[in-house]
Design a protein around this motif. Structure first.
Motif, mmCIF file in Angstrom:
data_model
loop_
_atom_site.group_PDB
_atom_site.id
_atom_site.type_symbol
_atom_site.label_atom_id
_atom_site.label_comp_id
_atom_site.label_asym_id
_atom_site.label_seq_id
_atom_site.Cartn_x
_atom_site.Cartn_y
_atom_site.Cartn_z
ATOM 1 N N SER A 35 -9.087 5.957 -2.085
ATOM 2 C CA SER A 35 -8.595 5.643 -0.736
ATOM 3 C C SER A 35 -9.491 4.613 -0.078
ATOM 4 O O SER A 35 -10.716 4.732 -0.087
ATOM 5 N N ARG A 85 -8.501 3.790 3.109
ATOM 6 C CA ARG A 85 -7.969 3.957 4.463
ATOM 7 C C ARG A 85 -9.110 4.155 5.467
ATOM 8 O O ARG A 85 -10.053 4.894 5.187
ATOM 9 N N LEU A 145 -10.143 10.907 4.653
ATOM 10 C CA LEU A 145 -10.698 12.240 4.476
ATOM 11 C C LEU A 145 -11.309 12.394 3.084
ATOM 12 O O LEU A 145 -12.029 13.344 2.809
ATOM 13 N N GLY A 146 -11.002 11.417 2.218
ATOM 14 C CA GLY A 146 -11.426 11.509 0.831
ATOM 15 C C GLY A 146 -12.935 11.565 0.634
ATOM 16 O O GLY A 146 -13.406 12.090 -0.380
ATOM 17 N N TYR A 194 -0.006 9.415 -1.347
ATOM 18 C CA TYR A 194 0.765 8.779 -0.277
ATOM 19 C C TYR A 194 2.218 8.704 -0.752
ATOM 20 O O TYR A 194 2.503 8.056 -1.768
ATOM 21 N N ASN A 195 3.107 9.363 -0.031
ATOM 22 C CA ASN A 195 4.537 9.340 -0.379
ATOM 23 C C ASN A 195 4.769 9.571 -1.873
ATOM 24 O O ASN A 195 5.413 8.797 -2.568
ATOM 25 N N HIS A 196 4.188 10.684 -2.329
ATOM 26 C CA HIS A 196 4.352 11.139 -3.719
ATOM 27 C C HIS A 196 3.846 10.146 -4.762
ATOM 28 O O HIS A 196 4.347 10.115 -5.885
ATOM 29 N N TYR A 212 -6.050 14.980 -3.983
ATOM 30 C CA TYR A 212 -5.967 15.796 -2.773
ATOM 31 C C TYR A 212 -4.762 15.366 -1.959
ATOM 32 O O TYR A 212 -4.266 14.250 -2.080
ATOM 33 N N CYS A 232 -1.482 17.352 0.801
ATOM 34 C CA CYS A 232 -0.995 18.544 1.482
ATOM 35 C C CYS A 232 -0.009 19.253 0.559
ATOM 36 O O CYS A 232 0.959 18.638 0.112
HETATM 37 C C1 FMN Z 1 1.330 6.929 4.258
HETATM 38 C C2 FMN Z 1 0.953 8.348 3.935
HETATM 39 C C3 FMN Z 1 1.762 9.098 3.089
HETATM 40 C C4 FMN Z 1 1.403 10.402 2.723
HETATM 41 N N1 FMN Z 1 2.148 11.083 1.807
HETATM 42 C C5 FMN Z 1 1.722 12.275 1.336
HETATM 43 C C6 FMN Z 1 2.389 12.913 0.260
HETATM 44 O O1 FMN Z 1 3.354 12.423 -0.295
HETATM 45 N N2 FMN Z 1 1.902 14.100 -0.180
HETATM 46 C C7 FMN Z 1 0.800 14.693 0.373
HETATM 47 O O2 FMN Z 1 0.396 15.766 -0.080
HETATM 48 N N3 FMN Z 1 0.145 14.107 1.408
HETATM 49 C C8 FMN Z 1 0.582 12.913 1.891
HETATM 50 N N4 FMN Z 1 -0.093 12.287 2.905
HETATM 51 C C9 FMN Z 1 -1.231 12.953 3.489
HETATM 52 C C10 FMN Z 1 -2.512 12.454 2.825
HETATM 53 O O3 FMN Z 1 -2.709 13.045 1.573
HETATM 54 C C11 FMN Z 1 -3.666 12.733 3.743
HETATM 55 O O4 FMN Z 1 -3.463 11.979 4.944
HETATM 56 C C12 FMN Z 1 -4.989 12.338 3.156
HETATM 57 O O5 FMN Z 1 -5.972 12.542 4.131
HETATM 58 C C13 FMN Z 1 -5.013 10.895 2.698
HETATM 59 O O6 FMN Z 1 -6.255 10.623 2.082
HETATM 60 P P1 FMN Z 1 -7.363 9.696 2.815
HETATM 61 O O7 FMN Z 1 -7.557 10.285 4.182
HETATM 62 O O8 FMN Z 1 -8.599 9.863 1.958
HETATM 63 O O9 FMN Z 1 -6.829 8.316 2.810
HETATM 64 C C14 FMN Z 1 0.246 10.981 3.278
HETATM 65 C C15 FMN Z 1 -0.556 10.220 4.154
HETATM 66 C C16 FMN Z 1 -0.213 8.924 4.465
HETATM 67 C C17 FMN Z 1 -1.132 8.110 5.361
#
Ligand code: FMN
Length: 184
Positions: A12, A14, A18-19, A80-82, A109, A111
């Motif tokens: 990530s 971003r 949170l990574g 991100y979006n699967h 990682y 949700c």
């Molecule tokens: C554009 C976007 C799409 C996401 N899609 C998913 C998803 O498909 N499945 C999931 O479990 N979490 C999804 N999330 C939640 C992310 O896993 C969560 O925000 C996580 O903190 C992202 O990692 P980062 O903070 O290290 O970038 C999404 C987050 C973003 C910003």
């Protein structure tokens, strides 16, 4: 036998990601072992060009050099979006030979699905790059954060299994590459 050179790649880029917490925890697990020499390759630290350049930039050369020196990889990826982030795909594509005949493991990682869709797609990418992906993964559920004691122990166990598999493949492939050139 010298420790296996493991590169942990932070997927990530971003802002406010949170990574970092997941990376810190996993690197701590890996650094407790004396069969691994661990480095962290943070994609946010590379000034990659927006457009794929005709010639590699200094940032690309530096990244490819890191991949080339490593003997095994763990990609820490959000979902991100699967799927996995575009920043990670961009970086993976800058190297090619440097991935070959080396093992790759995954810490994901997200949700609920804990990044499994992202990992499934990364396996396809690394097959195309002649890398070997290891079977077991670590999946961190951000909705169960902080995890309870039992979940924490399960995560430590998952990390142990992943790193054991990576070490086995890493040493086998180190010897294989030294014995004969890879076929590709
Ligand atoms: C554009 C976007 C799409 C996401 N899609 C998913 C998803 O498909 N499945 C999931 O479990 N979490 C999804 N999330 C939640 C992310 O896993 C969560 O925000 C996580 O903190 C992202 O990692 P980062 O903070 O290290 O970038 C999404 C987050 C973003 C910003």
């Amino acid at each position: 036998m010298s420790p296996l050179r493991l590169a942990v790649i932070v997927g990530s880029t971003r802002e406010g990601r949170l990574g970092d917490r997941v990376v810190r925890w996993f690197v701590d697990q890996a650094r407790r072992r004396d069969d691994l020499a661990v480095s962290v390759v943070d994609l946010a630290g590379y000034d990659f060009p927006v457009r794929y350049p005709a010639e590699p930039t200094p940032a690309i050369r530096s990244f490819v050099g890191q991949v080339g020196r490593a003997e095994a990889f763990v990609l820490v990826t959000p979902e991100y979006n699967h799927s996995f982030p575009a920043s990670l795909k961009q970086a993976i594509d800058y190297a090619y030979d440097e991935w070959q005949a080396k093992p790759v493991g995954f810490v994901s990682y997200g949700c609920r699905s804990v990044g499994r869709y992202a990992v499934d797609q990364l396996r396809t990418v690394f097959t195309a790059l002649h890398a070997v992906t290891v079977r077991d993964t670590v999946g961190v559920d951000l909705l169960a954060d902080p995890p309870g004691a039992q979940a924490q122990e399960q995560l430590r166990q998952d990390a142990r299994v992943l790193l054991d598999e990576l070490c086995w493949w890493g040493l086998a492939l180190r010897e294989g590459r030294a014995a004969r050139p890879y076929v590709c």
